[in-house]
Each structure stands twice: as structure tokens, then as C-alpha cells.
Design an enzyme around this catalytic site. Structure first.
Site, mmCIF file in Angstrom:
data_model
loop_
_atom_site.group_PDB
_atom_site.id
_atom_site.type_symbol
_atom_site.label_atom_id
_atom_site.label_comp_id
_atom_site.label_asym_id
_atom_site.label_seq_id
_atom_site.Cartn_x
_atom_site.Cartn_y
_atom_site.Cartn_z
ATOM 1 N NE ARG A 1 -4.032 -1.913 2.239
ATOM 2 C CZ ARG A 1 -4.934 -2.007 3.225
ATOM 3 N NH1 ARG A 1 -5.069 -1.155 4.122
ATOM 4 N NH2 ARG A 1 -5.892 -2.937 3.062
ATOM 5 C CB CYS B 1 -15.673 19.068 -7.208
ATOM 6 S SG CYS B 1 -17.204 19.298 -8.238
#
Length: 561
Positions: free
Chosen positions: A202, A411
Site C-alpha cells: 500500500r 468535487c
């Protein structure tokens, strides 16, 4: 690709371009988004159908995946596919405005809503864990949580540090599909971060995708780097391989207090998410398999140590907040009676946005062409010139954020903003400014789509934290408003028994019918956030309801239009 000819480790990538094999663009979009969830650039463990969040899956098993794909290709424009915890169970005749897919994941009758019961059903092949956007086919990689994470740290900066995190150090943990956004979010807010992660793959993924700047060799090295960057006023992110249940207590022991401390490990899942400390010669996977009860005991012990360290750092002056993974609850269950002495991120920083119906609005270019996303970035900058947060975010995102799988953007937009953006996108598909349709959706972490008393609905003003009527109403409203597909899940983000939430996805294909559906669905969906908070008595939500024309009979507010 069928199950018989699939290799042992399948590689799934969504088709690109303006050509489709399904009978309509909605069906094609659902198929591509399911596949995109399992793209190796996007998913954490695609060979196991796991997208993110410990074991959040896109489909129950590979035969179910194959059946979903085949069914979507033959599905008519007046039919609806029903998917029960990742398995396609029926196709029903409905109508053109009905969703093409309805998904329900991980839902259990409340008395049985435990990980133990879920695990029994999972082992029997009767259920899967859908997380939030894994089982609803709208995960877009780490970018999907990045702006929300940035909004959180930016709000913390405004509340506690004069508007910027410059000159501060944040210590956190977790670089998975959600937590991987933290280093870049802190950097965007101006600060330095140290993020602890137990899985080296990761860490490498976040380096490769530019969400993390560098990796330290030890805790001492990480602290030295962080202090050097703090002194220089430089925003920078440092990763550290280690276990948070060991690293944070060490911070306490050596007397180091960061400016902020939080966590985004997969603490919602004590069996498959959170990894307890293990000896160098010990196999955690074997322990989980051979003695799950002992594994859970050790996980609980580790979470308790983790939270005790956060509490002590808070007492020493750090700004501490929970990032919605149920770590506090698990520690409380393990005997940390003061576990809830630090707040969740929603009541601490995000609730005002929710009162405006403001939340994560995301879209994906089915063309596969990054230029389509760049065109939408420019269009939104022109559409909302007065939104300073949006202007800053989209300018940065267009320049810096690496795409994962199909190009996508996110957004935060509010009530009576999302519908405007969606209609513009639909016009851009219709007139050829975009090369193929867009898929528009959102996280389930949204203003009016979730009941999660230790996360999105923590500390509601009227005490209605656990009322899940609201996500059910959101699910119904999306269906009634023309959504392309809708989902209703249990347990996302915080684990079984602790949340219920709905997801909406809708396709902008350039048609007049799509324009009508987009207008209805993306007005009514964020409206539920305003309504839910107005009903709870939040003044900001009541102002928005009055100013933007909602009809709320019980509050004496009428639609002025």
C-alpha cells in the site's frame, strides 16, 4: 471473458470509447463501472473482487460477476436488474424512467446485524460486504475521497491553526483505498504528515500514484524528516511502515506530540480490516483462519492501545479527531471508557457543508480519454467562478492528480449546484465537446444519504443520530427521480450494525431524457441533505431551504417558485 477461460488472477479493465455492446448507455455505463471497480489500478485485491475497505466487494463471486456483465449487455431500456449482495437475482419489466439496476448489499434485520452473522452468511455464499462505493460500482480510486479529506483538514486548519496547516505535523495511519488520500490532503492544506501503514504494498501504491512523497526508515527518521519540513515551512508527506497500535504508543513514550492526530485504518472490520501486531515469525492470516476468536481478541487489544495513545496525545495538546472508521467504538468495547472523548470529523468540521447539501459529486469519462475530464474541469471553473474552494481544488486536481482506471474527477457541490453541473455535462456530450457519455455519482458519505451515528450523523442537534428513515427516503427519492442505478447498503465505513446508506448514479448521455432525469435526480438527491438537517433544527439548513426554494410543510417553509 467467462469463468471457464479466466486465468487464475484475472485482469479486468473497462472498455473505452463511444462504441457500446449493451442496448443502452445506462446499461453500458453500469457494466463499465463494475469493471472499473476491479481495474488493478483501482482495486486493492481485484483477483478476490475486493475493491477497498478490508473486504468491500464489487460482486459476490466470479460467476456472479460474469452473470451481471452478460445480463447488462442484454438488458432492455424498460427492464431493471436486481442485485442482492453482489448476485444478480432477477430481471423485471419496469419502465424507461426506472433505474436499470437496483442493488442491495449487506442488509440484515437489526437484531442480526453483527459481523458474526454476516461472516456466517458470507461463508455460506449468501452475502457480500459492499462497503459504500464498491458494491454500488462508483468507486474511482483514492481520488474519490481526496477532496473530502482535504475539506476536513482545511476545516481543521481554519478552526485551530489560523487557516493553514503550514508549520504543523499530522500523525495518522492507514494508506488503503480511503486512507491513502490523507498524505496528499494534508499537503494540500499546507502541512506535514506522517502516515503509518502496516502493508508495504500500500505504501508503494501511494508512492506510485503520487499521493505520498517519501518513506522513512524508522520512527526516528520519520520524526526527523517531519521536523525538518515543518521548520522549513514545507508541505510534505512521509510514510512509515509499522503498526499504529505500536507506533502511536511509542510517540507517547518518547514524548513527541504532533499538532493533529487521527486514523483511517480499516478498524470497521476487526477480522479482515484491522491487523493486530504480530511477532516476526507469526502469520496473521493463519491466526485469522485457525483461531478467529483469538484474532478478534488481539485486534480489540490493539485498538484499545491505539485509542489510549490518541487520547494521551490529545491531553498533551494534539487536535484529535476520529475519521469515521469506528475505532473509538471498538476501543470502547475493549474497555477504553473515555474512547469518545475526541470527536468525529463530521461534527467537528463538515456539518455546515452538509447543511447546504454540499458533498462529494463525482463523474467518470466513459471515453477513457483524460481530455474529457480536462474539458469538464474547465467548464466547471467557468460555471462557478465565485466558489473559491472549488476553483482552488479543480485547478490543483487538473494539474496534479493521477487517474486510476477510467479518468474521473470529484468535487464538492451543494443543493442547486449539482443539477447545474450535470445539465452542462449533458450538453457537452450532446454537442460533441465530450467524446462519450459521463457517469455521475457520489460517495455514500453525503449530506442526506446515510445514518451513521459514529460518523455522518454523529451528534445531531435533535438526537436523531440513529434514525435510518432518511437514507431509505433518499433511496426512494432517487428511484422516483430517474436515477440510472440505486443502491442501499448496510455497514459501510463503520461496520455491520453501525450504518445504513444509499447511493445514486446517473448517466449523462446527451439525450433530452437524460437532461430531465439529471435535473430531477441531482436536485432532489442533495435536497435530502438540506431537509434532513433543517428538520434537525440547524439554522444554516433552514436558511438554505428558504433561500433555494424547498417546500417543507412541517417547518412552514414553502417553495417560492
Amino acid at each position: 471473458m467467462t469463468q471457464t477461460d479466466r486465468p487464475a488472477a484475472p485482469v479486468i479493465r473497462a472498455p473505452r470509447g463511444p462504441q457500446r455492446t449493451a442496448k443502452g448507455w445506462v446499461q453500458e455505463a453500469a457494466k463499465r463501472m463494475l469493471m472499473n471497480n476491479l481495474d488493478p489500478e483501482v482495486a486493492e485485491h481485484p483477483a478476490d473482487l475486493i475493491v477497498y475497505g478490508g473486504r468491500g466487494k464489487a460482486a459476490r463471486d466470479w460467476p456472479a460477476f460474469d452473470a451481471i456483465v452478460k445480463t447488462l449487455d442484454r438488458l432492455e431500456d424498460d427492464e431493471t436488474l436486481l442485485v442482492q449482495s453482489g448476485k444478480p437475482v432477477a430481471v423485471l419489466k419496469t419502465h424507461e424512467w426506472a433505474p436499470r439496476v437496483l442493488l442491495a448489499n449487506s442488509n440484515l434485520v437489526p437484531h442480526w446485524a453483527t459481523w458474526e452473522e454476516f461472516d456466517r452468511l458470507d461463508r455460506a455464499g449468501l452475502m457480500m460486504y459492499g462497503q459504500m462505493t464498491a458494491g454500488s460500482w462508483i468507486y474511482i480510486g483514492t481520488q474519490g475521497i481526496l477532496q473530502g479529506t482535504y475539506e476536513t483538514f482545511a476545516a481543521a486548519a481554519r478552526k485551530h491553526f489560523g487557516g493553514t496547516l503550514k508549520g504543523t505535523v499530522t500523525v495518522t495511519a492507514g494508506l488503503g483505498g480511503m486512507g491513502g488520500a490523507q498524505p496528499l490532503a494534508v499537503k494540500l492544506a499546507g502541512g506535514v504528515s506522517i502516515t503509518v501503514e502496516v502493508d508495504p504494498t500500500r505504501i508503494q501504491k501511494r508512492l506510485d500514484t503520487r499521493y505520498l512523497d517519501e518513506v522513512a526508515d524508522s520512527l526516528e527518521d520519520a520524526l526527523a524528516r517531519a521536523e525538518r519540513y515543518r521548520a522549513a515551512g514545507e508541505a510534505r508527506s512521509v510514510g512509515l511502515l509499522g503498526n499504529a497500535a505500536e507506533v502511536l504508543p511509542r510517540l507517547v513514550d518518547i514524548g513527541y506530540t504532533p499538532d493533529l492526530v487521527t486514523d483511517q485504518t480499516s478498524a470497521h472490520d476487526p477480522l479482515w480490516g484491522y491487523l493486530p501486531p504480530v511477532a516476526p515469525d507469526e502469520d496473521a492470516s493463519r491466526l485469522r483462519q485457525d483461531d478467529p476468536a483469538e484474532y478478534r481478541r488481539r485486534t480489540a487489544e490493539a485498538m484499545a492501545a491505539h485509542v489510549r495513545a490518541i487520547l494521551e496525545l490529545q491531553r498533551r495538546g494534539a487536535v484529535a479527531f476520529d475519521y469515521g472508521n469506528n475505532l473509538r467504538q471498538r476501543a470502547w468495547e475493549a474497555g477504553v471508557t473515555e474512547a469518545f472523548s475526541y470527536p468525529g470529523f463530521v461534527p467537528a468540521f463538515i456539518r455546515d457543508s452538509f447543511c447546504e447539501g454540499r458533498g462529494p459529486f463525482r463523474w467518470v469519462a466513459l471515453s477513457g480519454d483524460p481530455e474529457d475530464i480536462r474539458a469538464t474541469d474547465r467548464a466547471l471553473l467557468d460555471l462557478f467562478p465565485g466558489d473559491e474552494r472549488l476553483q482552488a481544488w479543480l485547478t490543483y486536481a487538473a494539474d496534479q492528480i493521477a487517474f486510476q482506471g477510467l479518468p474521473a474527477r470529484i468535487c464538492w457541490l451543494g443543493y442547486r449546484e449539482r443539477d447545474r453541473a450535470a445539465r452542462l455535462f449533458n450538453e457537452m456530450v450532446a454537442d460533441g465537446r465530450l467524446k462519450a457519455p459521463l457517469v455521475i455519482g457520489r460517495d455514500h458519505l453525503d449530506a442526506g444519504s446515510v445514518a451513521s451515528p459514529y460518523r455522518e450523523t454523529e451528534a445531531m442537534r435533535d438526537g436523531s443520530d440513529a434514525v435510518s428513515d432518511w437514507p431509505l427516503l433518499n433511496f426512494g427519492v432517487g428511484i422516483a427521480s430517474g436515477a440510472s442505478w440505486m443502491s442501499f447498503h448496510h455497514g459501510g465505513g463503520v461496520g455491520m450494525g453501525f450504518s445504513q446508506h444509499a447511493g445514486l448514479v446517473i448517466v449523462a448521455d446527451g439525450s433530452e431524457a437524460a437532461a430531465q432525469k439529471l435535473s430531477r435526480a441531482l436536485t432532489n438527491d442533495p435536497a435530502l441533505g438540506v431537509i434532513r438537517h433543517a428538520d434537525a433544527g440547524y439554522e444554516r439548513a433552514l436558511e438554505v431551504a428558504r433561500d433555494r426554494g424547498l417546500d417543507l410543510p412541517s417547518l412552514g417553509i414553502r417553495d417560492r417558485e
